[in-house]
Design a protein around this motif. Structure first.
Motif, PDB file in Angstrom:
ATOM      1  N   HIS A  37       4.559   5.992  -5.047  1.00 32.77           N
ATOM      2  CA  HIS A  37       4.718   6.278  -6.474  1.00 32.77           C
ATOM      3  C   HIS A  37       3.549   7.217  -7.095  1.00 32.77           C
ATOM      4  O   HIS A  37       3.053   7.130  -8.497  1.00 32.77           O
ATOM      5  N   ARG A  38       2.728   7.516  -6.236  1.00 37.02           N
ATOM      6  CA  ARG A  38       1.489   8.497  -6.658  1.00 37.02           C
ATOM      7  C   ARG A  38       0.425   7.487  -7.386  1.00 37.02           C
ATOM      8  O   ARG A  38      -0.154   8.017  -8.485  1.00 37.02           O
ATOM      9  N   ILE A  39       0.240   6.404  -7.077  1.00 37.90           N
ATOM     10  CA  ILE A  39      -0.588   5.543  -7.728  1.00 37.90           C
ATOM     11  C   ILE A  39      -2.082   5.251  -6.731  1.00 37.90           C
ATOM     12  O   ILE A  39      -1.526   5.004  -5.734  1.00 37.90           O
ATOM     13  N   ALA A  88      -8.028   1.584   6.494  1.00 35.03           N
ATOM     14  CA  ALA A  88      -7.725   2.942   7.296  1.00 35.03           C
ATOM     15  C   ALA A  88      -6.278   2.537   8.214  1.00 35.03           C
ATOM     16  O   ALA A  88      -5.487   3.318   8.418  1.00 35.03           O
ATOM     17  N   VAL A  89      -6.568   1.436   8.684  1.00 31.62           N
ATOM     18  CA  VAL A  89      -5.522   0.939   9.599  1.00 31.62           C
ATOM     19  C   VAL A  89      -4.243   0.543   9.281  1.00 31.62           C
ATOM     20  O   VAL A  89      -3.281   1.107   9.629  1.00 31.62           O
ATOM     21  N   LEU A  90      -4.471  -0.057   8.208  1.00 32.92           N
ATOM     22  CA  LEU A  90      -2.956  -0.425   7.489  1.00 32.92           C
ATOM     23  C   LEU A  90      -2.514   0.789   6.951  1.00 32.92           C
ATOM     24  O   LEU A  90      -1.207   0.759   6.935  1.00 32.92           O
ATOM     25  N   ALA A  91      -3.248   1.865   6.112  1.00 36.64           N
ATOM     26  CA  ALA A  91      -2.509   2.942   5.784  1.00 36.64           C
ATOM     27  C   ALA A  91      -2.083   3.984   6.509  1.00 36.64           C
ATOM     28  O   ALA A  91      -1.737   4.965   6.229  1.00 36.64           O
ATOM     29  N   ASN A  92      -2.624   3.802   7.925  1.00 39.64           N
ATOM     30  CA  ASN A  92      -2.219   5.011   8.759  1.00 39.64           C
ATOM     31  C   ASN A  92      -2.990   6.020   8.413  1.00 39.64           C
ATOM     32  O   ASN A  92      -2.691   7.315   8.199  1.00 39.64           O
ATOM     33  N   LEU A 112       0.734  -1.340   0.035  1.00 42.62           N
ATOM     34  CA  LEU A 112       0.024   0.096   0.230  1.00 42.62           C
ATOM     35  C   LEU A 112       0.965   1.055   0.103  1.00 42.62           C
ATOM     36  O   LEU A 112       0.550   2.305  -0.656  1.00 42.62           O
ATOM     37  N   ASN A 113       1.939   1.415   1.086  1.00 46.62           N
ATOM     38  CA  ASN A 113       2.710   2.386   0.978  1.00 46.62           C
ATOM     39  C   ASN A 113       3.475   2.660  -0.097  1.00 46.62           C
ATOM     40  O   ASN A 113       3.751   3.644  -0.695  1.00 46.62           O
ATOM     41  N   THR A 114       4.101   1.622  -0.962  1.00 52.04           N
ATOM     42  CA  THR A 114       4.707   1.799  -2.235  1.00 52.04           C
ATOM     43  C   THR A 114       3.707   2.277  -3.272  1.00 52.04           C
ATOM     44  O   THR A 114       4.437   3.032  -4.246  1.00 52.04           O
ATOM     45  N   LEU A 115       2.591   1.859  -3.436  1.00 54.59           N
ATOM     46  CA  LEU A 115       1.763   2.386  -4.329  1.00 54.59           C
ATOM     47  C   LEU A 115       1.774   3.939  -4.187  1.00 54.59           C
ATOM     48  O   LEU A 115       1.787   4.570  -5.345  1.00 54.59           O
TER      49      LEU A 115
END
Ligand code: GLU
Length: 372
Positions: A131-133, A161-165, A125-128
């Motif tokens: 990279h502004r995806i 929401a939890v995963l992505a902070n 999720l963070n990598t996407l």
């Protein structure tokens, strides 16, 4: 809002089937293009946007010409498999208009159950986002079995929401928010603007209301809001067809029903506890224990447990409920479900006697617990 409305935020936009279809049996392209336009605007302003989409089953059904199928799990999974790719194609085409790439993530509880897999999903999720995806997420309906299934996209969006902070979770539906009664049956029902306590009365109020094609209703939205705000995100329930609903909420306008974040975001290990609960493990505790956990920050002892549901191992995450079916906490359990069935209601001193061994007096330690 936690931060001022000008700063960049990480926003999860959950779009229910009723919004995607506009209440019909097909995708409403005008509704979708409008949502994409708003997400694109926020993206271009520097916000991180994550879309949580429903509609796979509904789209699959439409794509196959509304076949008359027995309501088996396999048939539903087939519809989801057909619909999911079509759904993504539609999101992709619309985001492309604004020069934005999207990436699909399909999740189940199985993907966040172990700490290892939780971190892995978080990395993706963070990598996407780096990279502004724009991640476009749905439940992996084509393979989700009962044990790993989240079941509704409200709870899925809270998990995201939890995963992505995330700072903000916006749940878009076919109602303007949470009302004092179901507005379709009670025309004098009032919109509730802000909720600071999600208690049994509120859950009872939300109990029956659901919309046509989707799985969730207000009850699952409240569950999702409880998790999101505990994870440090504001949650908002609003109408998906209100003009500029997403951009206005992000701009700080009081639209829909808002559930302000409870406190600062918890550290990542506690986020995992919040996310990693399965439907399989559930403890019901008496009032004394419920108060001790919620109000005094105590650990859970066997004496307060009145019922043990599901099968789980030592080290699994379980949900802790009060006797009125309200979830009050989640935590890592130190005894198996079989052990707990034997020691529930007992004083901690008699654990060794009953089981022939002991892992200590505590069933869920407060350091391994997150209170909702
Ligand atoms: N994941 C389901 C789908 O895409 C929707 C679940 C829900 O409506 O909450 O069909």
């Amino acid at each position: 809002m936690k931060s001022d409305s000008q700063s960049c935020k990480r926003i999860v936009v959950k779009v229910g089937t009723s919004v995607l279809t506009g209440g019909t049996r097909q995708l409403s392209l005008p509704n979708m293009v409008e949502l994409v336009r708003q997400c694109a605007e926020l993206h271009h302003r520097g916000h991180d946007v994550i879309v949580c989409t429903s509609g796979a089953v509904a789209v699959g059904r439409a794509r196959l010409g509304f076949p008359d199928l027995p309501a088996t799990v396999a048939n539903k999974q087939m519809l989801a498999a057909v619909g999911q790719s079509r759904l993504m194609l539609t999101w992709e085409r619309f985001f492309e208009i604004y020069g934005i790439h999207i990436g699909q993530i399909l999740l189940t509880y199985g993907d966040v159950e172990s700490r290892h897999r939780f971190l892995n999903a978080q990395d993706t999720l963070n990598t996407l986002l780096e990279h502004r995806i724009i991640p476009v997420i749905n439940e992996n309906d084509a393979v989700a079995t009962d044990e790993i299934k989240i079941g509704d996209n409200d709870n899925l969006s809270a998990l995201v929401a939890v995963l992505a902070n995330a700072d903000l979770l916006i749940m878009l539906t076919d109602l303007p928010g949470l009302f004092t009664a179901d507005p379709r049956e009670h025309p004098d029902a009032q919109l509730i603007r802000e909720v600071n306590v999600i208690d049994e009365n509120l859950l009872a109020l939300a109990g029956g209301s659901r919309s046509g094609l989707g799985v969730g209703g207000m009850a699952t939205k409240l569950q999702a809001a409880a998790v999101a705000r505990r994870a440090g995100a504001d949650a908002v329930i609003a109408s998906g067809t209100e003009p500029n609903v997403i951009t206005r909420i992000v701009g700080g306008e009081a639209l829909g029903t808002r559930f302000p974040a409870l406190d600062t975001p918890p550290e990542n290990r506690k986020r995992w506890i919040l996310a990693g609960v399965t439907h399989t493990g559930r403890l019901v505790v008496d009032k004394g224990a419920a108060d001790a956990l919620s109000k005094r920050g105590s650990s859970l002892l066997p004496a307060g447990i009145v019922a043990v549901h599901g099968t789980f191992d030592r080290g699994d995450t379980v949900a802790i409920y009060n006797e009125h079916n309200g979830e009050i906490a989640r935590g890592i359990v130190r005894y198996t479900s079989d052990d707990l069935k034997q020691i529930k209601g007992c004083h901690s001193e008699s654990i060794a006697e009953r089981l022939g061994y002991t892992y200590g007096a505590v069933v869920v330690h407060r350091n391994d617990m997150i209170v909702l």
